[in-house]
Design an enzyme around this catalytic site. Structure first.
Site, PDB file in Angstrom:
ATOM      1  N   TRP A 124      37.918  38.606  39.446  1.00  0.00           N
ATOM      2  CA  TRP A 124      37.792  37.175  39.710  1.00  0.00           C
ATOM      3  C   TRP A 124      37.530  36.890  41.196  1.00  0.00           C
ATOM      4  O   TRP A 124      37.527  35.746  41.604  1.00  0.00           O
ATOM      5  CB  TRP A 124      39.063  36.449  39.259  1.00  0.00           C
ATOM      6  CG  TRP A 124      39.390  36.673  37.823  1.00  0.00           C
ATOM      7  CD1 TRP A 124      38.948  35.938  36.758  1.00  0.00           C
ATOM      8  CD2 TRP A 124      40.229  37.702  37.280  1.00  0.00           C
ATOM      9  NE1 TRP A 124      39.447  36.440  35.586  1.00  0.00           N
ATOM     10  CE2 TRP A 124      40.252  37.530  35.871  1.00  0.00           C
ATOM     11  CE3 TRP A 124      40.957  38.754  37.830  1.00  0.00           C
ATOM     12  CZ2 TRP A 124      40.965  38.366  35.026  1.00  0.00           C
ATOM     13  CZ3 TRP A 124      41.661  39.598  36.980  1.00  0.00           C
ATOM     14  CH2 TRP A 124      41.674  39.397  35.604  1.00  0.00           C
ATOM     15  N   ASP A 125      37.324  37.942  41.994  1.00  0.00           N
ATOM     16  CA  ASP A 125      37.193  37.813  43.443  1.00  0.00           C
ATOM     17  C   ASP A 125      38.455  37.187  44.031  1.00  0.00           C
ATOM     18  O   ASP A 125      38.397  36.381  44.966  1.00  0.00           O
ATOM     19  CB  ASP A 125      35.960  36.981  43.819  1.00  0.00           C
ATOM     20  CG  ASP A 125      35.503  37.254  45.244  1.00  0.00           C
ATOM     21  OD1 ASP A 125      36.003  38.218  45.866  1.00  0.00           O
ATOM     22  OD2 ASP A 125      34.653  36.503  45.739  1.00  0.00           O
ATOM     23  N   TYR A 126      39.603  37.571  43.494  1.00  0.00           N
ATOM     24  CA  TYR A 126      40.897  37.109  44.004  1.00  0.00           C
ATOM     25  C   TYR A 126      41.405  38.072  45.070  1.00  0.00           C
ATOM     26  O   TYR A 126      42.580  38.468  45.075  1.00  0.00           O
ATOM     27  CB  TYR A 126      41.907  36.983  42.865  1.00  0.00           C
ATOM     28  CG  TYR A 126      41.752  35.743  42.013  1.00  0.00           C
ATOM     29  CD1 TYR A 126      41.112  34.612  42.494  1.00  0.00           C
ATOM     30  CD2 TYR A 126      42.250  35.702  40.712  1.00  0.00           C
ATOM     31  CE1 TYR A 126      40.976  33.477  41.717  1.00  0.00           C
ATOM     32  CE2 TYR A 126      42.129  34.565  39.927  1.00  0.00           C
ATOM     33  CZ  TYR A 126      41.483  33.449  40.426  1.00  0.00           C
ATOM     34  OH  TYR A 126      41.362  32.320  39.650  1.00  0.00           O
TER      35      TYR A 126
END
Length: 812
Positions: free
Chosen positions: A474-476
């Site tokens: 999630w590109d977290y």
């Protein structure tokens, strides 16, 4: 007869407009029903068609049917939106506007309604619209549930050593990116207070001359040490200014090529280092100003083309004894590194005389990207002391010869924090290359990615780590610089580290051991998606404090009118969304909420150690994502930058990124925008600012943050001061004067906020976007506020090259 024809023409026009709107409602409402959405718009549209046709023929029933539409819409709006002002706009604006026209036409019908009553209804509807417009000036969702503690009610300041000026900053200085090495973004200056802040005026303005027309966004927070201010520009020009009047002392240009710019030309800050007395004798020559050895005080800066440069703080001349004539290249033993793929955009951290840097690896291009290896260099000689690669985490010996650090391994693009007393550096790590596809990642990458990693600064060996997202797709990645504090516990204060995350979670750990000092739960999260076997059954959540918002529902869909709201409703129903951590889906789009901009991002938080209060600004924006099959991505021409005919399109990150080496490219609609207006599909607010009691984790106040003055449909700068809560990038600063200074929002304002109430009590319009964290310092007995205003392409704020300082008027 002429008057009669006039009335008939007017009735025809009003009836036709009502019927045409009914047709539009019916068509788009039918589309919404076909994907499982509400029947309201379809039924209302059919009723409006009938009402319009009856009005055209002059029949009273046309008014009666429209009254039913109006009442039905009002009741439906109450049921869906309740008291949420923003939810009323797209549901009621067209219906009220048409209602005014129908009321004005009512006396012209055969056996028409009484003019007095009809015009009174029209007037009441106009008043309703005016009242609705007035409500936009009232911040919706502001809460003040708890009183803010007073000064001297807490002791969050912490000891991090005394090796450098940034360990124990002079009250008038700002010697590190986060204010000091504890990164609390706090100033003990109290000359400017809530009582006199209204008198702030511009003291001086400096222009760096480094202006960009693409990928702009320097994100710079300068340093202030002694009489000097030190800063870097978008293309890494290092500049020293006189802190009192802004006169340029010197500048050093490392000559970074524009093709080295990755996603954004960011240089968040530089690093100040004072050579220890026991090593001064090893320095060559004089400083040129008669004050001592050359480079006894050094400014370190990373560059967008992957170098660390060291210059003399007194003269700006390169420190010849550092590396190769004043610089080292971090790209050694990384293999193929095309321009823009390896860039240092955050200030290095120095712990026990070791310069420690991570770097950005250009997102979304290919799985076989350069390594995210973290490197530590001797601060005097530039000798590479160690290299820690999350792809080979138990080793830290530098590679030599033709050996290459693990391709695609997790990197650290943001700012670390260090503790000279403990000899530890704390790394907020990103995920592996190919953000939205995890199958090719190694076991080591899956263990260390998206984690806070504590390293021994002398050896580069890991001591402990905590992962904030398991198998992150999630590109977290971690964007915020952590803060060091003494955390109050039942057994007394504990030297701790506070970690904000993009998900909005806050964690606190004993920074010596990694023991959690606040509650953490592993909770079940949605499963399935394109790689079901890769998804973790649970993810960590904080039980101490979270900025996490309630899950989205179809009722949160928004627009200026019912038509863009209906479009967003359709998109919601077509997408996969099951709350936080809904996995990427190859069969249909999926909604990511919160999006990759946070929660908290690189601006991080500020801590008032005297009050025990944390200030956090945050984003409340979703992303609307889709995985694009490789064959289709190839047809679109989505190629890694630097390969073939790949175009550097400059769109939002993830908007057509190829992710070569995986089965899918990624297309991210950042903020989830309506394509024809540019407005967001989610109703406001889109950003907020919150005060949090560090002792308890409770919210003290929370307010939408940012106005619509520089925002609007079709990119129009509306000039409207409505507090909508905008997306924001850049952090807050807190002072002993009881003030929060912050820019960050997309309305191009810098603000002073009263820490006790959350109210804005002073603001000034900036000539460019203020996507940076301010600093506060003192020079010649006068307190200054400084902001670097360069704008930001992603936030769509104007480009600039301004260094702006504010102060109270000089007393006679």
């Amino acid at each position: 007869m002429a008057a009669s024809r006039s009335r008939d023409v007017l009735l025809f026009l009003i009836g036709a407009v009502v019927a045409l709107f009914g047709v539009a409602f019916t068509i788009e409402g039918g589309w919404l029903v076909s994907v499982g959405g509400t029947w309201y718009y379809l039924l209302a549209g059919l009723a409006m068609i009938v009402s319009g046709l009856l009005l055209i023929t002059g029949r009273r029933a046309g008014v009666g049917i429209y009254v039913l539409v109006f009442i039905g819409t009002l009741l439906w709006t109450l049921w869906e939106a309740g008291g949420n002002y923003w939810g009323w706009i797209p549901r009621m604006d067209v219906v009220i506007g048409l209602g005014v026209a129908v009321a004005l036409a009512a006396p012209r019908l055969r056996n028409g309604f009484a003019p007095g009553a009809s015009y009174s209804v029209a007037g009441a509807l106009v008043v309703l619209m005016v009242v609705g417009l007035g409500l936009a000036f009232v911040p919706f969702g502001a809460v003040n549930p708890k009183p803010v503690p007073g000064p001297d009610s807490a002791r969050l300041a912490t000891a991090v050593g005394d090796a450098q000026p940034a360990d124990n900053p002079h009250p008038g200085d700002w010697p590190a990116y986060g204010g000091g090495n504890s990164a609390q973004r706090y100033s003990s200056l109290d000359q400017i207070t809530a009582d006199n802040v209204a008198g702030l005026e511009r003291a001086w303005v400096y222009r760096t001359g480094d202006l960009l027309d693409r990928r702009w966004g320097a994100e710079t927070t300068p340093l202030k040490v002694g009489d000097d201010v030190f800063l870097c520009t978008s293309r890494n020009i290092i500049i020293s200014l006189n802190a009192a009047d802004g006169r340029e002392n010197w500048r050093y240009d490392p000559e970074v090529s524009e093709d080295a710019i990755p996603y954004t030309a960011a240089c968040r800050g530089v690093t100040y280092y004072q050579v220890p007395e026991e090593r001064l004798a090893t320095l060559p020559g004089g400083a040129g100003d008669g004050s001592g050895p050359a480079c006894a005080r050094r400014i370190f800066s990373g560059t967008l083309d992957g170098r660390i440069v060291a210059v003399d703080a007194a003269t700006g001349e390169p420190c010849q004894d550092f590396g190769n004539g004043g610089q080292v290249d971090i790209k050694e033993n990384m293999g193929d590194t095309p321009p823009g793929y390896v860039s240092i955009n955050s200030a290095p951290v120095i712990v026990r005389d070791v310069v420690i840097t991570g770097h950005q690896v250009l997102d979304g291009q290919k799985r076989d990207a350069p390594s995210g290896v973290i490197k530590g260099f001797d601060a005097l000689t530039g000798e590479l002391k160690w290299a820690w690669d999350a792809g080979r985490p138990e080793q830290s010996e530098p590679l030599s010869g033709d050996r290459i650090y693990t391709r695609g391994s997790p990197n650290m693009w943001t700012t670390a924090v260090g503790d000279n007393a403990l000899g530890m550096v704390y790394l907020p790590m990103a995920n592996s290359a190919a953000d939205y596809w995890s199958t090719p990642r190694s076991e080591a990458e899956n263990k260390w990615a998206a984690s806070l990693v504590a390293l021994d600064a002398s050896t580069g060996k890991p001591a402990w780590h905590f992962q904030v997202a398991h198998k992150d797709v999630w590109d977290y990645d971690l964007g915020s610089q952590p803060s060091l504090l003494d955390f109050p516990t039942s057994k007394g204060p504990v030297p701790a580290i506070l970690l904000p995350t993009k998900q909005g979670e806050f964690y606190v750990f004993d920074r010596r051991t990694g023991e959690a000092l606040t509650g953490i739960e592993e909770r079940p999260v949605p499963q399935g998606g394109a790689e079901p076997e890769q998804r973790s059954a649970t993810q960590p959540f904080s039980t101490w404090h979270s900025l996490k918002q309630p899950d989205l529902t179809v009722h949160d869909m928004w627009g200026m009118t019912p038509f863009d709201q209906m479009y967003c409703r359709v998109q919601f129903h077509k997408a996969d969304y099951r709350g936080m951590y809904t996995p990427p889906n190859a069969d249909r789009p999926w909604i990511e909420f919160t999006g990759y901009n946070g929660g908290s991002d690189w601006g991080s938080v500020a801590l008032d150690p005297s009050r025990g209060v944390m200030i956090a600004n945050y984003n409340i924006t979703p992303n609307y994502n889709r995985l694009v099959p490789r064959e289709l991505a190839n047809q679109y021409g989505w190629l890694p930058r630097g390969e073939g005919d790949a175009k550097d399109h400059g769109d939002a990150e993830g908007a057509g990124d190829p992710q070569a080496g995986t089965p899918y490219a990624i297309d991210v609609n950042a903020g989830w925008r309506v394509p024809w207006t540019g407005l967001l599909c989610k109703q406001p607010p889109y950003g907020g600012i919150r005060a949090i009691d560090v002792t308890t984790g409770e919210t003290l106040w929370d307010r939408p943050f940012g106005t619509a003055r520089a925002n609007g449909p079709w990119g129009i700068r509306s000039g409207l001061p409505f507090t909508i809560g905008t997306p924001n990038n850049g952090g807050p600063v807190v002072t002993a004067g009881g003030l929060i200074f912050i820019a960050a929002a997309t309305d191009d304002l810098i603000r002073a906020i009263d820490i006790t109430t959350g109210e804005t009590i002073w603001q000034d319009a900036l000539p460019a976007g203020g996507q940076a964290t301010p600093l506060v310092y003192e020079a010649d007995g006068r307190q200054y506020l400084m902001i670097v205003a360069t704008g930001h392409h992603f936030m769509e704020t104007p480009s600039g090259d301004y260094v702006i300082t504010y102060a109270l008027p000089k007393s006679d």
